[in-house]
Design a protein around this motif. Structure first.
Motif, mmCIF file in Angstrom:
data_model
loop_
_atom_site.group_PDB
_atom_site.id
_atom_site.type_symbol
_atom_site.label_atom_id
_atom_site.label_comp_id
_atom_site.label_asym_id
_atom_site.label_seq_id
_atom_site.Cartn_x
_atom_site.Cartn_y
_atom_site.Cartn_z
ATOM 1 N N LEU A 155 -8.720 -71.793 9.614
ATOM 2 C CA LEU A 155 -7.651 -72.754 9.353
ATOM 3 C C LEU A 155 -7.005 -72.418 8.017
ATOM 4 O O LEU A 155 -7.699 -72.188 7.017
ATOM 5 C CB LEU A 155 -8.217 -74.176 9.321
ATOM 6 C CG LEU A 155 -8.817 -74.698 10.630
ATOM 7 C CD1 LEU A 155 -9.505 -76.040 10.385
ATOM 8 C CD2 LEU A 155 -7.748 -74.854 11.691
ATOM 9 N N MET A 156 -5.670 -72.417 8.002
ATOM 10 C CA MET A 156 -4.915 -72.038 6.813
ATOM 11 C C MET A 156 -4.472 -73.290 6.043
ATOM 12 O O MET A 156 -3.627 -74.055 6.516
ATOM 13 C CB MET A 156 -3.694 -71.211 7.201
ATOM 14 C CG MET A 156 -4.017 -69.903 7.896
ATOM 15 S SD MET A 156 -4.792 -68.695 6.770
ATOM 16 C CE MET A 156 -6.523 -68.893 7.209
ATOM 17 N N SER A 157 -5.059 -73.499 4.870
ATOM 18 C CA SER A 157 -4.762 -74.691 4.086
ATOM 19 C C SER A 157 -3.805 -74.364 2.947
ATOM 20 O O SER A 157 -4.169 -74.363 1.764
ATOM 21 C CB SER A 157 -6.053 -75.301 3.530
ATOM 22 O OG SER A 157 -5.781 -76.503 2.853
ATOM 23 N N THR A 158 -2.556 -74.067 3.305
ATOM 24 C CA THR A 158 -1.526 -73.798 2.299
ATOM 25 C C THR A 158 -0.161 -74.098 2.897
ATOM 26 O O THR A 158 0.019 -74.042 4.117
ATOM 27 C CB THR A 158 -1.581 -72.328 1.819
ATOM 28 O OG1 THR A 158 -0.696 -72.162 0.714
ATOM 29 C CG2 THR A 158 -1.205 -71.362 2.924
ATOM 30 N N ASP A 159 0.796 -74.409 2.052
ATOM 31 C CA ASP A 159 2.164 -74.692 2.491
ATOM 32 C C ASP A 159 2.872 -73.366 2.747
ATOM 33 O O ASP A 159 3.024 -72.549 1.834
ATOM 34 C CB ASP A 159 2.903 -75.479 1.405
ATOM 35 C CG ASP A 159 4.304 -75.892 1.841
ATOM 36 O OD1 ASP A 159 4.776 -75.404 2.884
ATOM 37 O OD2 ASP A 159 4.910 -76.713 1.129
ATOM 38 N N PRO A 160 3.333 -73.106 3.984
ATOM 39 C CA PRO A 160 3.959 -71.801 4.264
ATOM 40 C C PRO A 160 5.252 -71.564 3.490
ATOM 41 O O PRO A 160 5.655 -70.414 3.304
ATOM 42 C CB PRO A 160 4.216 -71.867 5.777
ATOM 43 C CG PRO A 160 4.248 -73.317 6.110
ATOM 44 C CD PRO A 160 3.278 -73.968 5.169
ATOM 45 N N HIS A 161 5.890 -72.631 3.035
ATOM 46 C CA HIS A 161 7.133 -72.447 2.275
ATOM 47 C C HIS A 161 6.861 -72.210 0.794
ATOM 48 O O HIS A 161 7.768 -71.810 0.047
ATOM 49 C CB HIS A 161 8.034 -73.674 2.447
ATOM 50 C CG HIS A 161 8.487 -73.875 3.857
ATOM 51 N ND1 HIS A 161 8.112 -74.963 4.621
ATOM 52 C CD2 HIS A 161 9.256 -73.108 4.666
ATOM 53 C CE1 HIS A 161 8.655 -74.869 5.828
ATOM 54 N NE2 HIS A 161 9.355 -73.753 5.878
ATOM 55 N N HIS A 162 5.636 -72.477 0.371
ATOM 56 C CA HIS A 162 5.260 -72.265 -1.037
ATOM 57 C C HIS A 162 3.811 -71.789 -1.087
ATOM 58 O O HIS A 162 2.989 -72.364 -1.791
ATOM 59 C CB HIS A 162 5.425 -73.562 -1.847
ATOM 60 C CG HIS A 162 6.773 -74.184 -1.743
ATOM 61 N ND1 HIS A 162 7.876 -73.698 -2.404
ATOM 62 C CD2 HIS A 162 7.208 -75.257 -1.027
ATOM 63 C CE1 HIS A 162 8.936 -74.443 -2.119
ATOM 64 N NE2 HIS A 162 8.549 -75.403 -1.277
ATOM 65 N N TRP A 163 3.505 -70.717 -0.349
ATOM 66 C CA TRP A 163 2.100 -70.305 -0.303
ATOM 67 C C TRP A 163 1.683 -69.669 -1.617
ATOM 68 O O TRP A 163 2.472 -69.014 -2.300
ATOM 69 C CB TRP A 163 1.837 -69.421 0.897
ATOM 70 C CG TRP A 163 2.593 -68.104 0.967
ATOM 71 C CD1 TRP A 163 3.683 -67.721 0.262
ATOM 72 C CD2 TRP A 163 2.273 -67.019 1.835
ATOM 73 N NE1 TRP A 163 4.088 -66.482 0.618
ATOM 74 C CE2 TRP A 163 3.242 -66.009 1.583
ATOM 75 C CE3 TRP A 163 1.298 -66.773 2.780
ATOM 76 C CZ2 TRP A 163 3.235 -64.793 2.268
ATOM 77 C CZ3 TRP A 163 1.297 -65.573 3.453
ATOM 78 C CH2 TRP A 163 2.254 -64.604 3.195
#
Length: 805
Positions: A270-278
């Motif tokens: 699971l990817m716990s980061t904002d894709p627009h501000h990774w």
């Protein structure tokens, strides 16, 4: 002792068991047995590996046959009890045995290491799981032998119960889970006990059913029965766990991250980061992986991602600027329950972003039906190592990796689009190498005769025996020099901080002819442009696979199966399936001989009976199971989901076969009419060999309701005819036994025929997959037709042996 049908009717009436109660009892027993069998395939996939899910089929058929043999050997002892008493007691006992089997399976610590300890655990698991089927087979045999006048109705009730179990399987697994589905099988068999029982036993069976229902309710809330050991290791308590017909999915803490674990094996993070501000950590990690090159080459492209799981590829596409990402996830637990509900905040609502369009569907079926065109069709390590409820017959990922599948991917690309497929690879390549082989053949079929400039292959480090992720990029047009430089620039970077030197180029058109710049296996395959010739002289089987034999992951050649399984590498789990199938075949043959054939042949009566008459039941058993298994695989793509294929095919075939059994009493009093039904079966199956693949392919875009109607139109007439030969043969034996009480047919002919039919089904279930892997599904269907031809040829044996047809 009960000697005549009239005495049995009197005893049955005295015991309060009517003809209707007997039919209900048989239907519930059949429902329980098939529900248990299919439920065990799910449990075995989690506790063992998906290959061992195939054991459930063998266990069930062997247990049913062994029970019939016991009924044959202990016929006089069993005749001391009325069928109502025997049925009520044994069904109640069977309910308790099923609960005990569930405990044995959940606590089984079988690991995949070739030692005597694991072999002993597997043997205990095998024999324990066969006991419920043994009891059912014993009762079925006794019922059919005593209720000779009702054979066609009883056989119809048997098939109806089985078909309803198929219908109930998916909702039970989805709502109650794997262990509770097994407990539902126990409840069903107590209902059979209730139908058999007199007033006292009915109270006992009703109490037992109520207790089991309370146990299901308690387990639904508190998980009293759950996976304890899986793959030989004790499981930790997960953050989240849920079953459905496709798999058992859980979310675990794994170091710094959370991971989705499918059937206690396949993992997606699971990817716990904002894709627009990774953040930089995620960026470095994800862009250093081989699949990132698709984002480097098409940063603003439209992506279709098959099997996105926890969202790694989706995150990478959005973060690099993709305006449209279509995700196709086959498992609704992952797409809906985890990613858009329970852990939506953790993944920053990734699957709910406006750029992301999620669909719960089989990946290939969705692409085939889609009218959209994509810049990239991407699959990253899509292999769940999980059997569906269909057992090991229909694995969803197999059909993703066929030549026909690759051709459909290319057809849904924009003119300059590409497919991006990541597989594990090893020091001596085979998986990613086969992807190249598949893509070469698919490109040839869409008009690209020379594809030497159409591939880029990159690995995550130097290839070794532990396995490395390898990306294969393939286009319908040649890769330009600018695109190839972009790949090299991404790897080498403008500064050390921007470099991803872990990535190794295995094939790049511009450097393919330079010594040491390409991996020789990939370079030789692509430059040679003849995958079959290359595979013939290569160490592994990397020939392209088709929908007729969609076994992409089995790369071992026949002489390597038992010689290379001890090698390290991720793909040993896939190639192990061939060895397991071979071992199941050997074990099944041995078990049939020891538990079914020898006990019968040691008796004087059995030796004096007509062996040709017995071969009739062997032939129709082989034919039915081979045709059914081939159809399950054939309908996976058409119905869009392997679980739907199992449910629809088996339900329609059992239901229509039950109807055929009911009418066969009126239609088939003469042997010529029996032969006529089987001639229809042979002609229909041979016709389907040629007609079914193109027909299903042409109609795949229809609405699901229309697909169900078409499936019924194709399967019901054939299933109707396939339900007639077995009860016709049994009735012939029973009629003769009543007319000639002094002959050997009086001594258990029905039980013997039942046992031999079950034995042939045990072997046929394994042989069908062996034949399909080696020769394809069309040959499997043809072998099923040949079995019915043999049965037609054996019809005169009944007359020569004076068996009364």
């Amino acid at each position: 002792m009960i000697d005549t049908p009239e005495q049995e009717i009197a005893v049955r009436a005295a015991a309060g068991t009517s003809r209707r109660d007997a039919l209900f009892a048989v239907a519930f027993m059949s429902f329980s047995a098939l529900l248990l069998e299919l439920g065990l395939t799910r449990l075995f996939s989690v506790v063992l590996f998906y290959h061992f899910a195939f054991l459930a089929i063998s266990i069930a058929l062997l247990g049913l046959g062994a029970g019939a043999v016991f009924a044959y050997l202990r016929r006089q002892w069993l005749e001391r009890c009325s069928i109502s008493q025997l049925g009520a007691v044994l069904c109640c006992v069977n309910a308790l045995v099923i609960v005990a089997v569930l405990e044995v399976v959940l606590h089984s610590s079988v690991a995949l290491h070739p030692n005597w300890s694991n072999f002993g655990r597997l043997t205990v698991l095998y024999l324990a799981s066969a006991v419920p089927f043994f009891i059912t087979g014993l009762l079925f045999s006794v019922v059919f032998a005593r209720h000779t006048a009702q054979i066609t109705r009883l056989y119809g009730a048997d098939l109806l119960g089985g078909s309803l179990a198929c219908l109930a399987l998916v909702p039970l697994l989805n709502f109650l889970g794997g262990p509770n589905t097994i407990l539902c099988a126990a409840v069903a068999v107590t209902l059979a006990a209730f139908a058999w029982a007199g007033s006292r036993m009915r109270v006992a069976s009703a109490v037992l059913a109520a207790m089991l229902l309370m146990l299901i309710a308690a387990n639904f809330r508190n998980r009293l029965f759950d996976i304890v050991y899986a793959k030989g290791m004790k499981r930790i308590v997960p953050l989240y766990a849920r079953w459905n017909a496709l798999s058992r999915v859980e979310v675990d803490e794994q170091g710094w991250a959370k991971a989705i674990v499918i059937d206690a094996d396949a993992t997606t993070y699971l990817m716990s980061t904002d894709p627009h501000h990774w953040d930089e950590g995620y960026r470095r990690n994800l862009m250093s992986a081989p699949p990132a090159l698709a984002n480097v080459l098409r940063p603003n492209g439209a992506f279709a991602i098959i099997g996105p799981g926890g969202g790694v590829d989706v995150l990478r596409a959005i973060a690099n600027g993709s305006p449209s990402v279509t995700g196709i996830e086959i498992n609704p637990i992952i797409a809906d329950d985890i990613m858009r509900d329970r852990f939506a905040d953790y993944v920053h609502h990734l699957y709910e972003l406006p750029e992301v369009h999620m669909h719960v569907s089989d990946g290939r079926s969705f692409i085939r039906n889609s009218r959209d065109q994509y810049d990239v069709v991407q699959m990253t390590l899509v292999d769940t190592w999980a059997s569906t409820a269909a057992g090991a017959f229909a694995l969803s990922e197999n059909n993703l990796y066929t030549v026909e599948g690759f051709r459909e991917y290319f057809q849904h690309l924009k003119p300059d689009g590409m497919i991006a497929i990541t597989r594990w690879e090893f020091a001596q390549p085979r998986e990613a190498l086969r992807v190249v082989s598949q893509a070469m053949e698919a490109l040839r079929q869409v008009g690209v005769n020379n594809s030497t400039q159409n591939f880029i292959v990159v690995s995550d480090g130097a290839l070794d025996e532990d396995g490395r992720a390898v990306l294969v990029l393939a286009k319908k047009s040649a890769f330009t020099l600018e695109e190839q430089r972009a790949v090299l620039n991404h790897i080498q970077g403008t500064t050390p901080e921007n470099a991803f030197l872990n990535l190794h180029v295995l094939y790049l058109p511009v450097t393919a002819d330079k010594p040491g710049m390409s991996h020789p296996a990939f370079a030789d395959l692509i430059r040679g442009q003849d995958a079959r010739a290359f595979s013939a002289q290569y160490a592994y089987n990397v020939t392209p696979v088709s929908d007729n034999a969609p076994f992409f992951f089995f790369t071992l050649k026949p002489d390597q199966v038992f010689h290379r399984l001890d090698q390290a590498g991720v793909d040993w789990k896939n190639n192990l399936g061939i060895a397991v199938l071979g071992l199941v075949l050997v074990v099944s043959v041995a078990a049939v001989i020891v538990f079914l054939v020898l006990p019968l042949l040691l008796l004087r009566q059995a030796r004096s009976s007509s062996s040709l008459g017995v071969l009739y039941f062997v032939a129709i058993g082989l034919g039915y199971i081979m045709v059914e298994i081939a159809f399950i695989q054939r309908f996976v793509l058409f119905l869009g989901n392997p679980t739907y294929a199992l449910t629809v095919v088996v339900f329609l075939m059992l239901l229509s076969s039950g109807a055929g059994s009911l009418v066969s009493r009126r239609w088939f009093a003469q042997p010529a009419r029996v032969a006529l039904a089987m001639i229809f079966i042979v002609v229909a199956v041979i016709l389907y060999v040629f007609v079914l693949p193109p027909l299903l392919g042409a109609l795949v875009g229809l609405a699901f309701a229309m697909k169900l109607l078409i499936s019924a139109a194709l399967l019901v007439p054939l299933g109707f005819a396939m339900g007639m030969p077995f009860p016709s043969g049994l009735r012939a034996l029973s009629v003769h036994s009543q007319r000639n009480a002094s002959t050997t047919t009086r001594h258990g002919a029905v039980e013997w025929a039942w046992a031999m039919n079950a034995a042939s089904s045990v072997l046929g279930s394994v042989l069908a997959m062996v034949i399909a892997i080696q020769f394809g599904l069309n040959v499997t269907l043809a072998c099923g037709a040949a079995s019915y031809v043999m049965a037609i040829a054996l019809i005169p044996a009944f007359k020569s042996a004076k068996l009364g047809i």
